[in-house]
Write a protein that holds these residues in place. Sequence first.
Motif, PDB file in Angstrom:
ATOM      1  N   VAL A 195      -0.909   9.567  66.024  1.00 30.45           N
ATOM      2  CA  VAL A 195      -1.590  10.825  66.335  1.00 30.45           C
ATOM      3  C   VAL A 195      -2.538  11.222  65.211  1.00 30.45           C
ATOM      4  N   CYS A 196      -2.076  11.101  63.969  1.00 34.33           N
ATOM      5  CA  CYS A 196      -2.924  11.483  62.835  1.00 34.33           C
ATOM      6  C   CYS A 196      -4.139  10.566  62.714  1.00 34.33           C
ATOM      7  N   ASP A 197      -3.971   9.290  62.983  1.00 34.64           N
ATOM      8  CA  ASP A 197      -5.113   8.364  62.967  1.00 34.64           C
ATOM      9  C   ASP A 197      -6.133   8.754  64.028  1.00 34.64           C
ATOM     10  N   LEU A 198      -5.658   9.133  65.206  1.00 38.96           N
ATOM     11  CA  LEU A 198      -6.572   9.543  66.263  1.00 38.96           C
ATOM     12  C   LEU A 198      -7.348  10.801  65.868  1.00 38.96           C
ATOM     13  N   VAL A 199      -6.650  11.744  65.218  1.00 39.94           N
ATOM     14  CA  VAL A 199      -7.313  12.965  64.777  1.00 39.94           C
ATOM     15  C   VAL A 199      -8.372  12.651  63.726  1.00 39.94           C
ATOM     16  N   LEU A 200      -8.015  11.791  62.746  1.00 40.91           N
ATOM     17  CA  LEU A 200      -8.944  11.453  61.670  1.00 40.91           C
ATOM     18  C   LEU A 200     -10.173  10.700  62.177  1.00 40.91           C
ATOM     19  N   LEU A 201      -9.943   9.757  63.076  1.00 40.98           N
ATOM     20  CA  LEU A 201     -11.005   8.837  63.463  1.00 40.98           C
ATOM     21  C   LEU A 201     -11.853   9.333  64.637  1.00 40.98           C
ATOM     22  N   TYR A 202     -11.320  10.311  65.440  1.00 44.18           N
ATOM     23  CA  TYR A 202     -12.053  10.687  66.635  1.00 44.18           C
ATOM     24  C   TYR A 202     -12.233  12.194  66.832  1.00 44.18           C
ATOM     25  N   VAL A 203     -11.580  13.018  66.028  1.00 40.95           N
ATOM     26  CA  VAL A 203     -11.630  14.462  66.242  1.00 40.95           C
ATOM     27  C   VAL A 203     -12.365  15.195  65.129  1.00 40.95           C
ATOM     28  N   LEU A 204     -12.006  14.920  63.847  1.00 43.61           N
ATOM     29  CA  LEU A 204     -12.577  15.653  62.730  1.00 43.61           C
ATOM     30  C   LEU A 204     -14.075  15.391  62.600  1.00 43.61           C
TER      31      LEU A 204
END
Length: 404
Positions: A350-359
């Motif tokens: 989940v954190c990887d998805l947030v870092l790579l696609y959300v922020l």
Amino acid sequence: MKSQINNFVSDFFFEYETQRQVLVRNRRVGVVCRLIQLGVLGYIIGWVFIYEKGYQSTDTAVSSVFTKMKGVGYTNRSGLEQIWDVADYVFPSQGDASFVVMTNFILTENQTMGKCPELPGKDNCSTNAECEEGRFKRTGNGHMTGLCLKQTGTCEVLAWCPVENDATIPDPPLLMSAENYTLFIKNSITFPLFNVNRSNLVEGIDGKYISKCLYHPDNDPLCPIMRLGDIVKFSGFNFTTIAKVGGAIGILVDWTCNLDWAERHCKPFYTFHGLYGNPGETDKARASVGYNFRYAKHYMEEGQAKRTLIKVFGIRIDIIVRSLAREFDIIPTLTAIGSGVGIFGVATIVCDLVLLYVLPKREFYKNMKYKYTDAYQQGSEEQDSEEGSTKKEADTIEKEAAKE
């Protein structure tokens, strides 16, 4: 060639490979990560281990049930007094886990095989044509002879005569004394996986105790002797109502045992449930209310075969055993822990998805996480370049984190 083989063997046995990690200092991502990890930890401890007891293996029991009724009934029908004992009011003979206790009945005595009029309402007629010979109705009492009897306005039938008239059920029930009958239950179980054998005659229950005890959920919850009236009451029935037309009650013997404790703590728990045919219900649309069946006593009198037909209304008792035993086992414990550790990986995903696609700075984090190269080169220049690049990346990360 020899040198290459030696290098390969040396690298294989004496080198350890590990993944490259990037430490990201971001409050939002850090909070999300810790919340997910806490949720997973709560699931593992609260649900898997405490509620589902994932550290234990389970087994169900092989069970045997023996029953015995005691009590004497009394009836007085038109001045004819009669005593009823267990041989008269228990069907089938004693010992089964499912049986019927008679509480009311309709007697049709001195029946003989012959021709007689059908009951009014069964096969009404006005001409012989309406009584086709050889035909019979499902609710009738015999085969039609083809004659319509003017005296009764019904068809003549070949049957056991006189035919049974069960339109009026005795009220109050003839065997109200059944309320004081007692039921003795003897139940033995075996948990094969744990090699544990138990009986509902647990520690402290001996002959002296059984001779005086009577089951009560609060005062004597382990007494195996139960009053029939109490069984009916605990199941939610009214005895007078159920005794009139019959019904069915299930006695559930629950063996839920935690064998991590001493075996003496493994004890039965009794509950009572109305199964069907509750006469107290007001649902008039039901097709059948109560519980009844018929049986006949055949005999010979002056060379002629006769019988007494008895329509029995009674309380059907079904004893149902439910069991589940648990005991600590290292294999399910390790399995539960391993699956829990695997679920922790959800936080990383989940954190990887947030870092790579959300922020907003997702491209910057993507460059920090992944290193792209076109070819593998050896030499001190590449090593120096890589060390300088790594140092430069670290400085860049600290600056970006400071800005956030």
